[in-house]
Design a protein around this motif. Structure first.
Motif, PDB file in Angstrom:
ATOM      1  N   SER A  60       0.824  -1.204   0.000  1.00 38.92           N
ATOM      2  CA  SER A  60       0.000   0.000   0.000  1.00 38.92           C
ATOM      3  C   SER A  60       0.862   1.259   0.000  1.00 38.92           C
ATOM      4  CB  SER A  60      -0.916  -0.003   1.226  1.00 38.92           C
ATOM      5  OG  SER A  60      -1.637   1.208   1.331  1.00 38.92           O
ATOM      6  N   THR A  61       1.954   1.264   0.763  1.00 40.28           N
ATOM      7  CA  THR A  61       2.840   2.428   0.797  1.00 40.28           C
ATOM      8  C   THR A  61       3.510   2.665  -0.544  1.00 40.28           C
ATOM      9  OG1 THR A  61       3.273   1.977   3.146  1.00 40.28           O
ATOM     10  CG2 THR A  61       4.780   3.466   2.018  1.00 40.28           C
ATOM     11  N   LEU A  63       2.309   2.213  -3.395  1.00 41.56           N
ATOM     12  CA  LEU A  63       1.347   2.714  -4.379  1.00 41.56           C
ATOM     13  C   LEU A  63       0.827   4.108  -4.050  1.00 41.56           C
ATOM     14  CD1 LEU A  63      -0.767  -0.520  -4.956  1.00 41.56           C
ATOM     15  CD2 LEU A  63       1.046   0.383  -6.401  1.00 41.56           C
ATOM     16  N   LYS A  64       1.280   4.698  -2.948  1.00 39.07           N
ATOM     17  CA  LYS A  64       0.808   6.022  -2.562  1.00 39.07           C
ATOM     18  C   LYS A  64       1.623   7.110  -3.255  1.00 39.07           C
ATOM     19  CE  LYS A  64      -1.010   4.643   1.941  1.00 39.07           C
ATOM     20  NZ  LYS A  64      -0.948   4.820   3.410  1.00 39.07           N
ATOM     21  N   GLU A  68       0.233  12.163  -0.606  1.00 37.79           N
ATOM     22  CA  GLU A  68      -0.446  11.454   0.472  1.00 37.79           C
ATOM     23  C   GLU A  68       0.467  11.355   1.693  1.00 37.79           C
ATOM     24  OE1 GLU A  68      -2.927   8.001  -0.384  1.00 37.79           O
ATOM     25  OE2 GLU A  68      -2.345   8.189  -2.485  1.00 37.79           O
ATOM     26  N   ILE A  70       1.757   9.301   4.569  1.00 38.63           N
ATOM     27  CA  ILE A  70       1.826   7.899   4.994  1.00 38.63           C
ATOM     28  C   ILE A  70       1.963   7.766   6.508  1.00 38.63           C
ATOM     29  CG2 ILE A  70       2.811   7.176   2.800  1.00 38.63           C
ATOM     30  CD1 ILE A  70       5.538   7.146   4.092  1.00 38.63           C
ATOM     31  N   LYS A  76      -4.066   5.483   7.038  1.00 33.57           N
ATOM     32  CA  LYS A  76      -4.940   5.102   5.929  1.00 33.57           C
ATOM     33  C   LYS A  76      -4.331   3.903   5.214  1.00 33.57           C
ATOM     34  CE  LYS A  76      -6.664   9.802   5.142  1.00 33.57           C
ATOM     35  NZ  LYS A  76      -6.784  10.915   4.158  1.00 33.57           N
ATOM     36  N   PRO A  79      -4.459   3.361  -0.575  1.00 35.36           N
ATOM     37  CA  PRO A  79      -3.992   4.628  -1.171  1.00 35.36           C
ATOM     38  C   PRO A  79      -5.150   5.373  -1.822  1.00 35.36           C
ATOM     39  CG  PRO A  79      -3.327   2.767  -2.533  1.00 35.36           C
ATOM     40  CD  PRO A  79      -3.909   2.186  -1.275  1.00 35.36           C
ATOM     41  N   ASP A  81      -4.887   7.751  -4.206  1.00 35.53           N
ATOM     42  CA  ASP A  81      -4.640   7.869  -5.650  1.00 35.53           C
ATOM     43  C   ASP A  81      -3.504   6.930  -6.020  1.00 35.53           C
ATOM     44  OD1 ASP A  81      -4.661   8.639  -8.256  1.00 35.53           O
ATOM     45  OD2 ASP A  81      -3.632  10.558  -7.945  1.00 35.53           O
ATOM     46  N   PRO A  82      -3.795   5.664  -6.283  1.00 41.78           N
ATOM     47  CA  PRO A  82      -2.726   4.677  -6.557  1.00 41.78           C
ATOM     48  C   PRO A  82      -1.902   5.068  -7.781  1.00 41.78           C
ATOM     49  CG  PRO A  82      -4.842   3.592  -6.180  1.00 41.78           C
ATOM     50  CD  PRO A  82      -5.128   5.049  -6.323  1.00 41.78           C
ATOM     51  N   ASN A  86       6.413   5.281  -8.092  1.00 48.69           N
ATOM     52  CA  ASN A  86       7.495   4.922  -7.170  1.00 48.69           C
ATOM     53  C   ASN A  86       8.373   3.817  -7.737  1.00 48.69           C
ATOM     54  OD1 ASN A  86       6.633   6.777  -5.164  1.00 48.69           O
ATOM     55  ND2 ASN A  86       5.069   5.330  -4.482  1.00 48.69           N
ATOM     56  N   ARG A 269       8.256   5.632   0.500  1.00 48.82           N
ATOM     57  CA  ARG A 269       7.569   5.088  -0.679  1.00 48.82           C
ATOM     58  C   ARG A 269       8.558   4.392  -1.598  1.00 48.82           C
ATOM     59  NH1 ARG A 269       6.019  10.119   0.536  1.00 48.82           N
ATOM     60  NH2 ARG A 269       3.838  10.519   1.069  1.00 48.82           N
TER      61      ARG A 269
END
Length: 304
Positions: A60-61, A63-64, A68, A70, A76, A79, A81-82, A86, A269
Motif C-alpha cells: 500500500s505504501t 502505491l501512494k 499522500e 503515509i 490510511k 492509497p 490515488d494509486p 514509485n 515510498r
C-alpha cells in the motif's frame, strides 16, 4: 377433503427422527466445541495479520503518491490515488533490474545445484549400503549446527585462493548444496518402500535407473520444498554477497536495495517499492510450486 390433503395436514409422528445438527470435528474425528472453533479462527487471523500484514502495508505504501501522508493518524490503509511512479523512480535511482538479473542467475543456479546435489546425496544416504553411511549422515547434521558467521572468513579465503572473488560463481559456490536440503531428501527417500526397488532390481535395473525412474518421481513434493528453500536462501542472502562482491555491476538485489535505503531513507515510498520488487519473485515461485509443496505428507506411499 381428499385423503392426500388430510395426510399433508397431519402433524408429524412423535417418534419421527429429528434432523441432527452437523457436528464439526477435527482431523481425528473428535467433536470441536463452538468456542474452541472460534478461538482457533481468532489465532489464525492473528497469525495472518502478523505475517501478511507488513507485506500488505508495504504494498500500500509503494502505491501512494507524493501528496499522500503515509504517517497520518489514524493510518490510511488504502492509497487514495494509486500510482506506479514509485517503481519507476526505483529504476531511475539504481539499476534495479540489473541487480535483479544477477540475483536471478545466482538463485536459479542455486536451485539447480541444490536439487541435483541434495537428491543424489540424500539417495546415497538413504538407499545405498556402504561403510560409513551413518557417519556421513552425522556429518551433515553437525554441519547444520555450525553458524555461518564462524566459517565466513574461511569461505572468503577459499574463494580468494580459487580466484573466484568478486564473481557470481563465488557467491553461488558456498551454498550450492545445503546440509538441510540433503537431510530433507534423505528422509523423503527413507519413506519409500524397499519392495519397489527390490522388484526393479530383480528386473535388471541398475542404481541410476532405480534413482531416476522410481525414487526421484516419488519425492517431487520434497524436491519442490528444496527448490523453494534454495531460491529463498540465495535470493535473500545479504552478508555473503556483500563480502565477496566489490564491483557494483555484479551486485545482487539485496545489496542494491540496501544502497537505496541508505541513500533515500526518508522516502519510505521508494523503499517500499524496492521491497515489493524483491519479494515478488518469491511469491511467484511459491505460487507455481505450492501444489507440490504440500504433498510431503503422503510422499513415498504406494498408490494402487
Amino acid at each position: 377433503m381428499s385423503v392426500a390433503e388430510k395426510v399433508s395436514e397431519a402433524p408429524p409422528a412423535p417418534d419421527a427422527p429429528r434432523r441432527r445438527r452437523k457436528r464439526v470435528t477435527d482431523e481425528h474425528g473428535r467433536h470441536v466445541r463452538a468456542w474452541e472453533l472460534a478461538l482457533r479462527y481468532l489465532l489464525l487471523l492473528a497469525v495472518l495479520a502478523l505475517t501478511v500484514g507488513p507485506f500488505v502495508w508495504q504494498l500500500s505504501t509503494s502505491l501512494k503518491g507524493p501528496t499522500e501522508d503515509i504517517f497520518s493518524s489514524p493510518p490510511k490503509f488504502l492509497p487514495g490515488d494509486p500510482t506506479l511512479h514509485n517503481y519507476e523512480r526505483v529504476a531511475e535511482t539504481i539499476p534495479v533490474w540489473d541487480y535483479a538479473l544477477n540475483s536471478l542467475k545466482v538463485a536459479t543456479a542455486n536451485v539447480v545445484t541444490n536439487c541435483v546435489g541434495a537428491a543424489l546425496a540424500g539417495y546415497a544416504l538413504a538407499r545405498l549400503r556402504y561403510r560409513g553411511r551413518r557417519v556421513a549422515t552425522l556429518v551433515f547434521i553437525l554441519a547444520m549446527l555450525v553458524p555461518v558467521e564462524g566459517i565466513i572468513i574461511a569461505q572468503f579465503t577459499t574463494m580468494r585462493e580459487l580466484g573466484l572473488n568478486n564473481t557470481l560463481v563465488g557467491v553461488l559456490l558456498p551454498g550450492s548444496i545445503g546440509a538441510m536440503n540433503v537431510l530433507l531428501m534423505r528422509n523423503a527417500f527413507l519413506n519409500l518402500p524397499y519392495e519397489i526397488e527390490e522388484a526393479a532390481y530383480v528386473d535388471g535395473a541398475n542404481t541410476w535407473q532405480r534413482f531416476l525412474r522410481i525414487a526421484l518421481p516419488s519425492v517431487k513434493g520434497t524436491l519442490a520444498v528444496v527448490a523453494i528453500f534454495a531460491f529463498m536462501f540465495s535470493w535473500d542472502d545479504f552478508l555473503w554477497p556483500l563480502i565477496v562482491l566489490s564491483d557494483p555491476d555484479k551486485f545482487t538485489l539485496t545489496i542494491g536495495l540496501n544502497y537505496l535505503h541508505g541513500t533515500f531513507a526518508n522516502d519510505e515510498r521508494l523503499v517500499a517499492a524496492g521491497t515489493i520488487i524483491a519479494v515478488a519473485p518469491l511469491i511467484a515461485l511459491f505460487a507455481c510450486l505450492q501444489r507440490y509443496f504440500f504433498r510431503g505428507v503422503g510422499e513415498g506411499a504406494v498408490k494402487g
